[in-house]
Design a protein around this motif. Sequence first.
Motif, PDB file in Angstrom:
ATOM      1  N   MET A  50       0.837  -1.203   0.000  1.00  0.00           N
ATOM      2  CA  MET A  50       0.000   0.000   0.000  1.00  0.00           C
ATOM      3  C   MET A  50       0.872   1.253   0.000  1.00  0.00           C
ATOM      4  O   MET A  50       0.618   2.195  -0.760  1.00  0.00           O
ATOM      5  CB  MET A  50      -0.914  -0.005   1.230  1.00  0.00           C
ATOM      6  CG  MET A  50      -1.873   1.172   1.301  1.00  0.00           C
ATOM      7  SD  MET A  50      -3.044   1.225  -0.093  1.00  0.00           S
ATOM      8  CE  MET A  50      -4.335   0.139   0.526  1.00  0.00           C
ATOM      9  N   ALA A  51       1.904   1.253   0.840  1.00  0.00           N
ATOM     10  CA  ALA A  51       2.797   2.415   0.878  1.00  0.00           C
ATOM     11  C   ALA A  51       3.433   2.622  -0.493  1.00  0.00           C
ATOM     12  O   ALA A  51       3.503   3.747  -0.994  1.00  0.00           O
ATOM     13  CB  ALA A  51       3.865   2.229   1.953  1.00  0.00           C
ATOM     14  N   ALA A  52       3.882   1.537  -1.120  1.00  0.00           N
ATOM     15  CA  ALA A  52       4.535   1.660  -2.422  1.00  0.00           C
ATOM     16  C   ALA A  52       3.550   2.182  -3.471  1.00  0.00           C
ATOM     17  O   ALA A  52       3.873   3.071  -4.259  1.00  0.00           O
ATOM     18  CB  ALA A  52       5.109   0.321  -2.852  1.00  0.00           C
ATOM     19  N   LEU A 111       0.731   3.954  -2.987  1.00  0.00           N
ATOM     20  CA  LEU A 111       0.321   5.341  -2.748  1.00  0.00           C
ATOM     21  C   LEU A 111       1.482   6.302  -2.978  1.00  0.00           C
ATOM     22  O   LEU A 111       1.283   7.431  -3.431  1.00  0.00           O
ATOM     23  CB  LEU A 111      -0.250   5.494  -1.340  1.00  0.00           C
ATOM     24  CG  LEU A 111      -1.517   4.662  -1.074  1.00  0.00           C
ATOM     25  CD1 LEU A 111      -2.045   4.930   0.331  1.00  0.00           C
ATOM     26  CD2 LEU A 111      -2.593   4.941  -2.112  1.00  0.00           C
ATOM     27  N   ALA A 112       2.696   5.857  -2.676  1.00  0.00           N
ATOM     28  CA  ALA A 112       3.860   6.713  -2.931  1.00  0.00           C
ATOM     29  C   ALA A 112       4.048   6.905  -4.432  1.00  0.00           C
ATOM     30  O   ALA A 112       4.486   7.959  -4.881  1.00  0.00           O
ATOM     31  CB  ALA A 112       5.110   6.109  -2.309  1.00  0.00           C
ATOM     32  N   HIS A 123       2.113   9.759  -7.059  1.00  0.00           N
ATOM     33  CA  HIS A 123       2.646  11.062  -7.498  1.00  0.00           C
ATOM     34  C   HIS A 123       4.094  10.873  -7.931  1.00  0.00           C
ATOM     35  O   HIS A 123       4.819  10.081  -7.320  1.00  0.00           O
ATOM     36  CB  HIS A 123       2.602  12.076  -6.345  1.00  0.00           C
ATOM     37  CG  HIS A 123       1.221  12.476  -5.937  1.00  0.00           C
ATOM     38  ND1 HIS A 123       0.488  11.771  -5.004  1.00  0.00           N
ATOM     39  CD2 HIS A 123       0.435  13.500  -6.346  1.00  0.00           C
ATOM     40  CE1 HIS A 123      -0.697  12.358  -4.862  1.00  0.00           C
ATOM     41  NE2 HIS A 123      -0.757  13.395  -5.657  1.00  0.00           N
TER      42      HIS A 123
END
Lengths: 460, 460
Positions: A230-232, A234-235, A238
Motif C-alpha cells: 500500500m505504501a509503495a 500510494l507513494a 505522485h
Amino acid sequence: MDVAGYIEDDRERFLAALKEWLAIPSVSGDPARAGDVRRSAEWLAAYLRGQGWPTVEVWETGGLPAVFAEWPAADPAAPSVVVYGHHDVQPVEPLEEWDTDPFEPVERDGRLYGRGTSDDKGQVFFHTLGVRAGMAASGAAAPPVTVKLLVEGEEESGSVHFAELLRAHRDRLACDAVVISDTTMWSADVPSMCTGMRGLTEAELTLHGPDTDLHSGSFGGAVPNPLHAMAALLAALHDEQGRVTLPGFYDDVIPLTGEERELFARLPFDEASWLETAGNSLAAAGEAGYTTLERIWARPTAEVNGMWGGHTGPGGKTIVPRSAHAKLSFRLVAGQDPVKVQAQFEKWVEANTPPGVRAQVTIPGGGVRPCFSPIDSPGVAAARRAMERAFGTEVLFTREGGSGPEADLADILDAPLVFVAVGLNDDRIHAPNEKVETRLLLKGAEAAAYLWDELSEALR
Amino acid sequence: MDVAGYIEDDRERFLAALKEWLAIPSVSGDPARAGDVRRSAEWLAAYLRGQGWPTVEVWETGGLPAVFAEWPAADPAAPSVVVYGHHDVQPVEPLEEWDTDPFEPVERDGRLYGRGTSDDKGQVFFHTLGVRAGMAASGAAAPPVTVKLLVEGEEESGSVHFAELLRAHRDRLACDAVVISDTTMWSADVPSMCTGMRGLTEAELTLHGPDTDLHSGSFGGAVPNPLHAMAALLAALHDEQGRVTLPGFYDDVIPLTGEERELFARLPFDEASWLETAGNSLAAAGEAGYTTLERIWARPTAEVNGMWGGHTGPGGKTIVPRSAHAKLSFRLVAGQDPVKVQAQFEKWVEANTPPGVRAQVTIPGGGVRPCFSPIDSPGVAAARRAMERAFGTEVLFTREGGSGPEADLADILDAPLVFVAVGLNDDRIHAPNEKVETRLLLKGAEAAAYLWDELSEALR
C-alpha cells in the motif's frame, strides 16, 4: 432614472423584504424545519408575484420545494438565462456563538447579519432588485433576455433531488446560459468572478495479503506485506514533480491559459497567511510549475483521505498484517470525466499491485463533474462587463477547489455557467454570525441589472 | 551398560515421573495458577534431589520461581555448562478442542499428549535422564562437565524477571556455554540444531501536517498530506532489491557462510506448502539473492505492522488529514544491535521527512538482541557430534525467526549458546493437543548424555 439611482431609492424596501425572508428558518438539514423551508419557498413565490414576475411556481421534489419564476423577454428570439440560487440555509448551531439571533437579521456597520444573508438568500434576492432596476432604467416592460429564476430548497443538504428536478423540467429550463449566484468574490476591494469548480471522484482500495495476520518472526521478510504494498502504491501515485501518475490522467485537462494565469497572479494572495489558517509549521507543496492558487483551483489532484491496516491499538504487535486499506479522492478540473478517471485508477492499481497481493477497488458512485467557463467565453465576458460597470473597477478571476450541484446545471441544461456573486470568504457562511456586506449586495443588484443587457448582446 | 541401554531400561520410570510433573497445571500467564507454578518448581526440585543432584534450589524472582540445580564435575578444572529450560506452560484454552485432558498426559501411538510435553517440561526432563545415563555408562559419580540446570517459571509470560534473576545469580551461573532446550528440530527424520535467533526492535512513527483535518476542496493539492508523506517514507524503507535502506543497517550483519547456506539448502523445505499455511494466493517475496529460509532466519527485516491516519470509517471524507501513524518492527540478525538500529531509524526519518511535515519517533524499550553461534564454534560442533551419535545420522542446521529470553543468557552470562532440542514444528505447542514424540524425547536424553563428554573436550 439610472440603475444605480433606482437601487439607491429602493434600498430600504429591498432590505426590509429580504429581512422578512431571512427570518424564516429554512434549515433544510433539520427535518423539524421542513415546514419552514416550505414557508420560505412560498414567501419567495408570493414576493416574486408581487414584483410582477409573470410566471411563479413552487416546484415540488421528492424532498423540499424549489421556486421557479420566469420573466420572458419581449423579443421571443432573445436568449434565455437560468439564474440559480437556493433558499434553504445551514443549521445555526452553536447558537450561543451568535451575537444576534440568526433569524432576526440586523444591519450593523454596513453589514447585514443573519443566517442566509450571504449563503444564499441575499444573493438570490439581489437578482429580484436587478431585474426591476434594469427595466426601470430602460423603461421596458420586460428584461432584454428571458430570465428564469430557479431557487433550490435542498442545497445545504446535498441537493439530493436536484438532478431529478432539472431533468423533470428540462424543457421549461431550456436556456443559453446559467448564472450562478452562490459563490464569492476575492474581497470587497477586489471584485472577481469564479470561472470553474473542481469535480470529484472517490475510491476505496483494499490490498489483501495473507489469509490471517502472520507472526513476523516466522514469516517476516519472506512474504509480501500488504502495508508495504500500500505504501509503495500510494507513494507511486505522485511523481517527483507532484504530478499524478495515472496514465492518461492529464490527457483531457483543459490547460490554464496564459491570460488566466496572469489574472490569478494579480490577485493579492498572501500565501503565508493562507498557510497559517491550515497549520503552524505547514509549507506549500504540490504540482511543480504551478502557484498555490493554480494548484487548488485549476489543477487536478489525487489525495489519500484515509489509510489503515494491521495493528493500530496501543503497544506493539509483530505481525505481517492480512490487509491494508486506503480511501482516496481525486479533484478534477475542466475537461476531466470522473468515470474515466475511475477507470484509470482501477487499471493503474491492477498494473501496479505486486505478486502475492490481491487488490480490490470500490468506487462509491459516479463522482462530481468539474465545471468551467473560459474567461473569453461569451457569457463570462458579458458578465465581466456587467460587473465592471457596477464596481467601476477591473474584475479579476478565481475558481473554486470544490463544488456543489453546479455541474448538474451545466450538464443537464447543456448550457455554459456564469458565476456572478458578491459574497466574501469572510462572510462566515456555515458558521455563527454569518453576514453580507450591504454595499456589495446592492452592487450585486446593479451588476445583475447590467447583466441582462450584456447577455442579450453576447448570447444572441 | 551403554547410554542407549540405560535409557531403554529407564523408559517407563522416566515417563511416569514426567507425567506426574506434566499433571501440575503451571500456567504462568494465569494469576490463579501461580500456586501451581510454585508447586511445579517444588516438584522438580524434589525430583532432582531424588535423582542425586548435589545442589538443588528454588530461586525466587519478583514473580514466579525458577529451579536451579548443579552437578559439579569431579575435575574442578572441567568446563561448566548452564542448561536452560522452563517449567511454566501456555494456557490451554480452548479446552473443548483437546482430545484428552491437557493435564492428564497420555501416551498414544508413540506420542505423549499434554500441555508442556514439548514446550518445555519434556525437553527439560530429558536432561535429567541424560545426566544419569551418561554417568551410568561411564561408571563415574559425576558428569564430565559441571552441569547447572536453570529452569525458569515465567517464560510463557514474557520472562519479565529473567534478566534480573540472571544478574542476581551471575556468579553461580558462571559457565563456558549455555545449552538451550526449548526449540525444535526440522522433522522426526531430519534432526537439526538451531544456531541463532533473530532479535527485534520496534518503533512508532507519527507524521504531523496541518493543525486540523483540512477540506481537500480548499487545500488539496497545495499543502503536504501526511498520509502521502507516510506512504513515501515507508515505500522508501526498502529498495528494489527488497533491502532495508537505513544507512548502516547491514554494516554489522555477520554474513551467512557458504557452509551454512549449503546446509540450509539441504533441508527438505517445501516452499509451496509453507506459503499455503500463510495464505492461498501468497507469493514468496523478500530480499533478492536469498532463499525463503535464509530470509526468515538469517536476514534482517523492516516490517510495517500497522498504519493509520485520516478518515477510516464508513463513507468518504474529502480531507487532507492532520496526521499519519505507523508501527514498525525490525527483525535483527547476528551482529546487529537494536539500539544502533533505533538510532539509524530516527536519523533516517529525520533526513527523509518532507518540508511542512513534522515527524515524531517513539521507541518502546531497548529491543531484543539477536543471538547466534557459528556452526564451527566449539560448543555447536560438540553438540552436533552428540546429536549425530544419538540419531545415527547427519544433523543439519536451522535458525529461528523470532526469539525469547535467549539473548539475555548469552549477554548476561557472556557465554556461547548451543541449541539442543527434539521438539517438532507440528508438536502444537501453544495450541490444543500439544504432544511430543516419545522416541525423540528419549533420543534427546541420549544426545544429552553424549553432550557432556563432547563438551568436556570441546570447551576445555
